[in-house]
Design an enzyme around this catalytic site. Structure first.
Site, PDB file in Angstrom:
ATOM      1  N   ASP A  41      66.136  -1.229 -47.955  1.00 60.23           N
ATOM      2  CA  ASP A  41      65.254  -2.300 -47.507  1.00 60.23           C
ATOM      3  C   ASP A  41      65.809  -2.857 -46.205  1.00 60.23           C
ATOM      4  OD1 ASP A  41      63.296  -4.157 -47.419  1.00 60.23           O
ATOM      5  OD2 ASP A  41      64.013  -5.362 -49.109  1.00 60.23           O
ATOM      6  N   ASP A 134      59.175  -0.915 -43.901  1.00 60.01           N
ATOM      7  CA  ASP A 134      60.589  -1.253 -43.864  1.00 60.01           C
ATOM      8  C   ASP A 134      61.333  -1.034 -45.169  1.00 60.01           C
ATOM      9  OD1 ASP A 134      59.251  -3.252 -45.142  1.00 60.01           O
ATOM     10  OD2 ASP A 134      60.439  -4.876 -44.298  1.00 60.01           O
ATOM     11  N   GLU A 135      60.714  -0.379 -46.144  1.00 58.70           N
ATOM     12  CA  GLU A 135      61.489  -0.080 -47.342  1.00 58.70           C
ATOM     13  C   GLU A 135      61.054   1.237 -47.961  1.00 58.70           C
ATOM     14  OE1 GLU A 135      60.839  -2.609 -50.786  1.00 58.70           O
ATOM     15  OE2 GLU A 135      59.178  -3.579 -49.770  1.00 58.70           O
TER      16      GLU A 135
END
Lengths: 417, 372
Positions: A41, A134-135
């Site tokens: 993350d 973003d993860e």
């Protein structure tokens, strides 16, 4: 106990500092060399990208979001100390943090950064399941022989490379399934590396609140509260039939999760379930013409994405947020799946008309769901709408012109409203 | 109020009442049937505020009076009573209960005061005429499959009954469409019907009306105004609001220039369509018709689940044509044909197709093709 230096990747057996580079940033865990399911993350992703691209922002509280009116999409860690949170209305965020630098999101730049991170992850394993820009989940099972190093080392290296090559930081959660990996990545943020091993899983979960479970939102939370279930310990007291009777299919999952079991695989191809787009206005809008223009643009964006992916949807959804932040969601199932902006717009427009008396609105969105392949879509004509076929052809022709000369080459009049 | 009534007679009346009452209503009394005993008859009245049905049944009335009781509960009780039973209903004014006695069974039901029961306002009907049950049954039975369920086009949620001009006179006509198929059924204009305004009869009313039409020779008294329609037999009166909207101009939808003529046995055709559609997994179940000289090939090609093909001997003499349809739509229109062959008239693969029974133009169906 195996220890790993997160900076120079040295592995050693005891000590709280790296014997090679002296950093205290080490991670120690009995099962460090066995665990292989990870969740990565990025830390305050959008804000970090902005700080990277504009060093003047580095020491300032930065909020990414749409002007005064929107909501906070990301807040950097400085702003978070002041209490700013994602999804918080901007006015409230600015009250908490008046000196914040508010930056308009630059989605294309973030997508580019995300692609670069993906490139680094691709070197680790083919089993990557992105959850957003973003993860992502990574499954590094069986990669030790390829890399000559256990997954933990490769993950630490990934974060180092992200920092050195892309100027971005991320946190790693390492465990034996997705559910725990996702929880772990949040334990030591930012720039963290947290491990939950098999041995301590039960102990770890017992006192924690059940809202940690990914997918437990406000509704399930209320239902769980009513059943007197707040922590995993409470959950353990229930047997499987009772949970299923009370919570349906979710009950079965809860039973397994309570025991730290999650058999979902890291899968690179989670099918897309819906396509949607929404916008928060600068000021509340009640003018029907203006709303109509926004609606058309939203439908067009959704349609563009559906066409790009070769998908079509049978259910059209209209989403509105009133001035008091209450949400209205209306949906209508079509006879035949569609990917056409025109069909979506006409359907959503009918839904919007019925809600106009609730104006003004601060947000408008449109979406398609119940997705299928595009080759089974838009096949059925409408007897009562003989020009539908022509409009469809016009839309296809417009798409071709855009593909060749750019998105602004040809527009509908109503998109200028 | 106290009266005795034969179980079968009571069952018929309360069955009609319980199908009219709205199950999920927020106004408790709308779940009730109003029972009024007077003279030698009892009236059962039920409404959902859009439809009202009044059923009169012969009974031995000992004491006149009226009360209301849950239609669904009363129906369930009467349904479970033994055949041939004599049922006595007594309204106890002091306890506010209705007792239902039959043999050794007795029930006591909660009531609501009759004064609270909404009675539909009577209205002036512009047209009153009489029509045989068989004629009305044909008009509605053959058109109702095409009624739309789409809420956005609410004016399609019913059958449009109106007077239409045709060559050599006027007809009583029913039209229904959901935008994908259309049914247009004509009947001889009943005497006294000339001034009838065109009305859209809601789907639920069409369903309730059907229960009045079982006996072919029964005369049904029809009354129509701009806002209401009433159908009455000597025993039952069904009054309904009509849909407040404008039915679209369907005449331009019905193709007139379709020249490619296919004639096929409707039952064989329907069975073949049903068979080939089995392999299709998709919701829309597209069936492709390939027409060549006296031959029709029905085929389904579903990449994920399989393929099927069936050949039929037909009468067709035009040039080769490939056209796709939703299997369900084809089945529905083919099942309307009961006497002669089905005649399909095509234009191109993208244009609406017309279907009728032999050369009978009093029942015409239009179906939109789909891309295959």
């Amino acid at each position: 106990m195996p220890v790993l230096c997160r900076d120079c990747l040295t592995q050693f057996e005891t000590g709280r500092r790296c014997p090679s580079c002296g950093t205290p940033r080490v991670v120690a865990h009995r099962e460090l060399r066995q665990l292989s399911i990870a969740h990565m993350d990025c830390d305050a992703f959008y804000a970090s990208v902005e700080k990277r691209d504009n060093p003047a922002l580095a020491d300032k509280p930065v909020i990414i979001g749409g002007g005064r009116r929107g909501v906070v999409s990301t807040a950097c860690y400085i702003a978070r100390i002041r209490g700013v949170r994602s999804a918080m209305p901007m006015f409230q965020a600015l009250k908490l943090c008046p000196d914040a630098e508010v930056v308009r999101p630059r989605m294309q730049v973030y997508a580019e950064a995300s692609r670069a991170i993906r490139g680094l992850m691709d070197a680790l394993t083919p089993s990557i399941e992105p959850l957003s820009l973003d993860e992502a989940f990574l499954d590094l099972s069986g990669t030790e022989r390829v890399h000559g190093a256990p997954p933990a080392v490769m993950l630490a290296q990934l974060v180092v490379r992200m920092r050195d090559e892309l100027g971005l930081t991320g946190s790693i959660g390492l465990s034996h399934n997705k559910f725990l990996a996702k929880i772990a990545s949040d334990l030591d943020k930012p720039h963290g590396f947290a491990v939950i091993g098999r041995a301590e899983t039960a102990e770890f979960l017992r006192p924690r609140p059940v809202r940690l479970i990914w997918g437990v939102g406000a509704t399930t939370q209320t239902a769980l509260d009513q059943a007197g279930i707040r922590t995993f310990e409470d959950l353990l007291r229930w047997d499987k039939p009772d949970l299923t009777a009370r919570f349906g299919s979710m009950g079965e999952r809860l039973w397994h999760l309570a025991r730290g079991k999650d058999r979902r695989r890291v899968s690179a191809h989670t099918p897309m379930k819906s396509i949607s787009n929404e916008t928060t206005f600068h000021e509340d809008v009640s003018d029907p013409e203006l709303l109509d223009g926004h609606l058309w643009r939203m439908c067009e964006k959704v349609s563009d994405r559906a066409k790009a992916k070769g998908r079509a949807g049978r259910v059209v959804t209209l989403k509105l947020k009133k001035a008091d932040f209450s949400l209205i969601s209306r949906r209508l199932a079509l006879r035949d799946a569609t990917q056409m902006a025109d069909t979506m717009y006409r359907t959503a427009s009918g839904l919007l008309d019925a809600e106009l008396h609730k104006a003004p609105f601060r947000l408008l969105g449109a979406g398609l769901s119940d997705l299928s392949d595009a080759d089974q879509a838009d096949r059925l004509g409408d007897l009562l709408d003989p020009t539908a076929a022509q409009r469809g052809q016009a839309e296809r022709a417009t798409d071709k012109i855009r593909a060749r000369f750019g998105a602004d080459a040809i527009l509908k009049g109503r998109s200028l409203r | 109020m106290k009266f005795s009534i034969e179980r079968a007679v009571l069952l018929k009346a309360v069955a009609q009442a319980q199908s009219v009452v709205e199950r999920r209503n927020t106004i408790p009394i709308l779940a009730n049937v109003l029972i009024e005993a007077e003279g030698a008859a009892v009236q059962f009245r039920a409404t959902d505020l859009d439809i009202e049905v009044v059923d009169r049944a012969a009974a031995m009335v000992e004491r006149v009076g009226a009360t209301t009781v849950s239609a669904v509960t009363l129906h369930d009780i009467v349904r479970k009573l033994p055949d041939g039973a004599l049922v006595t209903l007594t309204d106890d004014m002091t306890t506010g209960r209705l007792t239902v006695d039959a043999g050794r069974s007795n029930f006591s039901l909660a009531t609501l005061p009759r004064e609270d029961f909404p009675v539909m306002a009577s209205s002036e009907y512009a047209s009153n005429f009489s029509c045989k049950a068989a004629i009305l049954r044909r008009l509605f039975d053959k058109s109702k499959f095409a009624i739309s369920t789409e809420e956005t086009r609410y004016y399609l949620n019913g059958v449009y009954m109106h007077i239409a001009d045709i060559d050599g006179g006027q007809v009583l006509r029913c039209v229904a469409t959901d935008g994908h198929r259309l049914a247009r059924i004509d009947a001889e204009l009943p005497i006294g019907c000339d001034a009838m305004p065109g009305v859209i009869v809601p789907r639920k009313t069409v369903g309730e009306l059907r229960k009045l039409l079982d006996e072919d020779d029964m005369d049904i008294a029809v009354s129509v105004s701009e806002t209401k329609i009433r159908f009455a037999t000597p025993d039952i009166t069904l009054t309904s609001k009509v849909i407040d909207g404008t039915f679209p101009d369907y005449s331009r939808v019905i193709p007139v220039g379709n020249t490619r003529r296919l004639e096929v046995d409707a039952a064989d055709f329907a069975k073949a369509v049903d068979r080939v559609a089995t392999v299709s997994s998709e919701r829309s179940r597209a069936v492709k018709l390939t027409l060549e000289e006296d031959q029709l090939v029905l085929s389904v090609n579903a990449p994920d689940s399989g393929a099927a093909e069936e050949e039929l001997a037909v009468a067709y003499s035009d040039e080769r044509l490939e056209i796709g349809f939703n299997a369900k739509y084809l089945l529905e229109i083919a099942s309307q044909v009961d006497r002669e062959n089905a005649v399909f008239l095509f234009n191109s693969a993208g244009d609406p197709t017309l279907m009728r029974e032999g050369n009978d133009t009093t029942a015409v169906y239009v179906v939109m093709p789909m891309r295959v």
